[in-house]
Design an enzyme around this catalytic site. Sequence first.
Site, short mmCIF file in Angstrom:
data_model
loop_
_atom_site.label_atom_id
_atom_site.label_comp_id
_atom_site.label_asym_id
_atom_site.label_seq_id
_atom_site.Cartn_x
_atom_site.Cartn_y
_atom_site.Cartn_z
N SER A 265 0.84 -1.20 0.00
CA SER A 265 0.00 0.00 0.00
C SER A 265 0.88 1.25 0.00
CB SER A 265 -0.89 0.01 1.24
OG SER A 265 -0.09 0.27 2.38
N LYS A 266 0.22 2.36 -0.26
CA LYS A 266 0.91 3.64 -0.24
C LYS A 266 1.54 3.86 1.14
CE LYS A 266 -1.14 7.83 0.23
NZ LYS A 266 -0.20 8.55 1.08
N ARG A 267 0.82 3.41 2.17
CA ARG A 267 1.35 3.61 3.52
C ARG A 267 2.64 2.83 3.75
NH1 ARG A 267 -2.36 1.78 7.34
NH2 ARG A 267 -4.04 1.81 5.81
N GLY A 269 4.90 2.37 1.57
CA GLY A 269 5.94 3.19 0.96
C GLY A 269 6.37 4.31 1.89
N ASP A 270 5.37 5.00 2.49
CA ASP A 270 5.69 6.09 3.41
C ASP A 270 6.50 5.56 4.60
OD1 ASP A 270 4.14 7.58 1.73
OD2 ASP A 270 2.37 7.63 3.04
#
Length: 508
Positions: A265-267, A269-270
């Site tokens: 998920s994008k999270r 990546g963060d």
Amino acid sequence: MSNKIRVRFAPSPTGGLHLGGVRTVLYNYLFARRHHGEFILRIEDTDQSRFVPGAEEYILDCLRWCGLMPDESALTGGPYGPYRQSERKEMYRGYAEKLVAAGHAYYAFDTPAELEEMRQRYRTAENPSPQYDHRLRGAMKNSLTLGEKETARLIGEGIPHVIRISMPADQILRFTDLVRGEVEFNTGTVDDKVLLKQDGMPTYHLAVVVDDYLMKITHAFRGEEWLPSAPVHLLLWDYLGWKDSMPQWAHLPLILKPDGNGKLSKRDGDRLGFPVFAMNWTDPKTGELTTGFRERGFLPEAFVNMLALLGWNDGTGKEIFSLDELVNAFSLDRVHKGGARFDFEKAKWFNHEWIKAATPERLLPDVKAALQQEGIDTNDDEYTKQVIVLVKDRCTFTTDFATQAGFFYRAPEQPDMQAAAGKWSPEKTGFFRELADSLPPAAGDAAAVEQVFKELAAKHGLKVGELQLPFRLMLVGGKFGPAVFEIAALLGAAETGRRISRGLQALA
Ligand code: GLU
């Protein structure tokens, strides 16, 4: 020609494009090119509550950056347009009504409050989230329970309603997926999905089937997360009488977190410090910026190459593929069934390989942009191309050129000569003074610089190895960069001389 291959990428424009989305684009594109078919971009924007301004343009920009442009789209037009579902609104209602007439769908008038009440009332330990399905539809407010007259009255009065598919209580459906093989479902586990919404817009389920049919799609590739919707679509193809035209499906494996634990998920990546989106995306509501692979310093060639190998290989162990090579090598039967783990270190490796192999001409625009980010304006492209040749092997990202090449444009402000402490002794001053005056005037001749350097070292009774670090610090400002004689040759005699003087001052 009859059976021309036609594939489509059908994103909902709701935000940044995840790398999994780009991989779906890529597999579509490769398949279309390989079979001399057509690749269509269809914007699935029927959910107006999820409309995000700028998202459609962003998707096209991503495709352009990756070099994966569609043959037909809202941008280019084509014989099967419009290519935005919101502009096709009027096409769908007739099909939904045809399904009602045939007994495969029904009108439902339940309000949001009534739906919520149903969920509360029928909730049990075994069934914590009751669905609107064959078990419960008989207890709800729809054309099946209200009868024809009452239904006609409500519709006549303009009471808001939707059209739902009537999923059979217990029917086995099968199809052959191009990646997963035989897949089987029982219709009884699927709820009565809404096909047409109150606002007259179709849902994804109806629109995807109608449009794949009208656009003569022959193969539909999409993420594995859509597999649970397949029984609804299978029935729609059948109920609408189009079974023989149904595209062949391939449900592509998920892209997993680096530890293999679930979908990336994008999270993630963060949290782990790597991009997940193709390009920078700024959420127009929150203003939040998510960094993309492009801005992180990836070449599209590397990004595409890396994505191709996330779930596919050619069986020979070959890893570096250009887009043309992928077109020739790609086949669906080598797409893996299992999820593909994303590995940022591997992504970096691909980028490094592509940067090393790239010509200076290819890298020039990216390098100039990276330098500009640091406030360095380059105007001599021939010079910058020589710089690129010298430093590209040291760069993993195009953005690395800012640190790896900045000193070719700007003298180190305060050369940190402390770093030379162990290698410095005052008698070296004379050597460097003389070097500054004896540098070969012809720029670019590293061998000539080296020769002068060595002769002078011998004359002063000094070891070449002991002189190179101070020289590097004077020219570069730190302990990095390509061969020091190459640097001096490219900087030229005058600039190298100036930097030597400044270095000596800093040491004094
Ligand atoms: N609109 C769907 C999505 O956002 C498309 C799924 C499909 O390709 O059928 O992914």
